[in-house]
Design an enzyme around this catalytic site. Sequence first.
Site, mmCIF file in Angstrom:
data_model
loop_
_atom_site.group_PDB
_atom_site.id
_atom_site.type_symbol
_atom_site.label_atom_id
_atom_site.label_comp_id
_atom_site.label_asym_id
_atom_site.label_seq_id
_atom_site.Cartn_x
_atom_site.Cartn_y
_atom_site.Cartn_z
ATOM 1 C CD GLU A 1 -2.354 2.408 -3.552
ATOM 2 O OE1 GLU A 1 -3.334 2.882 -3.479
ATOM 3 O OE2 GLU A 1 -1.793 2.399 -2.278
ATOM 4 C CG ASP B 1 -1.834 1.223 1.422
ATOM 5 O OD1 ASP B 1 -2.584 1.356 0.465
ATOM 6 O OD2 ASP B 1 -1.569 1.740 2.358
#
Length: 729
Positions: free
Chosen positions: A456, A403
């Site tokens: 990401e 993330d």
Amino acid sequence: MLPAATVQSLMRADHGDPFAVLGLQGPDEDGAWWLRALLPGAQRVWAVAAEDGRALAELQRIPGSELFEGTVVGPTERFAYRWRVDWGSAQSELDDPYRFAPLLGELDLWLLAEGTHQRPFQALGAHPVVVDGVQGVRFAVWAPNARRVSVVGEFNHWDGRRHPMRLRRECGVWELFIPAVAEGALYKFELLDAQGAVVLRADPYAFAAELRPGTASRVAAPPPAAPVSPARAAANAFDAPMSIYEVHLGSWRRADGGRWLTYRELARELVPYAAGLGFTHLELLPVHEHPFDGSWGYQPTGLYAPTSRFGSPQDFKFFVDAAHEAGLGVILDWVPGHFPTDAFALARFDGTHLFEHADPREGFHPDWNTLIYNFGRAEVSNFLIGNALYWLERFGVDGLRVDAVASMLYRDYSRAQGEWLPNRHGGRENLEAVEFLRRMNHVVGTERPGAVTIAEESTAWPGVSRPPGGDALHGLGFHYKWNMGWMHDTLSYLGRESVHRPWHHDQLRFGFMYAWNENFILPLSHDEVVHGKRSLLGRMPGDDWQRFANLRAGYGWMWAHPGKKLLFMGGEIAQEREWNFEGSLDWHLLEHGPNAARHAGVQRLVRDLNAVVRHFGALHRRDVDPCGFEWIRHHDKEHAVFAFQRRDDQGGVVVAVANFTPVVRHGWRLGVPCAGTWREVINTDLAVYGGSGVANGERVAEAVPCDGLPFSIAMDIAPLATQLWAPAP
């Protein structure tokens, strides 16, 4: 006799070396062995032989304290003993934690100090073990600047005087074996920190934790290492089909009364559902333990503990195994970039900035009010990389989606001038984070071959999914990167009224300019259906018919496009409203309401798209290879029509045609690469999907050159639809 100052120090729980005074000490110059026990609440205490229970000595209370001491004369070597305790209302026998030798081996200590222990979770945390024939739990925690650390829990009335730990000065780790502690017991570490404050901390390496609002860790044995399945490794290969169903476990479906489904219930309901729709992988929003539901797991406080919201670690392992049995890989969202400021967790863990940077210009994240890991500290990097390996090895998950990578890579991420510190070269790149990510990817690649890591990453950082190269900043070593640019451009284009689309033709073409710079996953993720962005269906323009048609055409375009696919839950049923983490998906849409057939049609389309991508190698084998793609028509702005071909390395070919206007194009001639009969293998306008039913079936390619190709087909192009064609077998 102990000096009075030592007695008071033990009673205040500020003695830094309990093994120097408690337990068995000696022999002294008279040949006497001293036995000492700190047992608050005890009335009388005897030392008895561990092997047969015979009395060795009665210990006497040291006046004004809860300490007992006595002597044994005769033995020439250390001996095993137990305490027999009269508590006033009952008696019991206890094994003394202070009779046991140091537990961590020299190699563990060396690697922990060096920050190169690939599996630090094997040394740190709470491990049920047997020591010298005694069942108990070995506790160990890194807190190098603490003055004293104790284990407290249900088993000792949360009393920090009862179980102070031994400091292994070589690496700043405190350890203690406590007999008779059972799996499931709640515990924390009580620290006399570097500032002299007494604080309670959850175990950073806890393998389980209690459900919020509780914050204690829970004793749990980590699962045994799971072998790498050749089938699972093959499913992660670059030339394999990958269609990911992204899920928030707490809101996919709720049970009656609104309670969460358990991991085992999800194994019985979610797993067959996703497999039945043809997805190849599940991606789970973070399952690390976290205190705040509204963070969706992205602010974890227990990085090694599957959240207790849905069950135990064994239950989570059951879920992963069930997914594998159904042919689904499991990818976990992983959060190594930041952590919350909760006082029971990692913030100022031992009274110093142990896990985070001391300077808020480096250590505080302004967007999320969280703290940033100090990636340049070897022990912190070791903690995180070990965690990556823990989930992959011990639970057998197939990949990690990392993330907020962009927030890790840039020191000035979301910061104004003067609110960040440059790197040693004066630049904005976080060199320590770059090295951390490279090392993490290297360890995963070498220790867990077949697993994948996914970034990401929302900027144009070069080489995110490339091996490290000669340039110090190029190549992070991820297997895949989310294609955020494709996602933004595609949703922006689809959100426009069709009459305006000819002026925005480049939004769909631009992605092909960089489609192979990285190994991409095309994400329609949870971030796109919250915070006022509306659901995917809610973004589509026009009346109900056009909204559903636009969404179906967009899905057809996505599944035909080079790159692996990811769809957040609810997208497959055309959820009308934004995602709400506190409820369930609107499953009733499939059966009730004026658009029930259309919602069910979108669900069927997703299933069929997944099946077609699996079946045709041309739609997946060269996802990361530009040789697998060629434009047929990309300049037709006036009609908002696109066409391209996908090829595999075995002669397979599929032609995709997309019409992003509500106009039917009858007898439209399109070039194709070979002669013979072509059949329409997907048409998002079919009536079974809720469309108008403009279909073609099969057409014969004629030797009429078109679009620079030697053959062509005269077809009917459906309105607001994507059609996929393949040579008939």
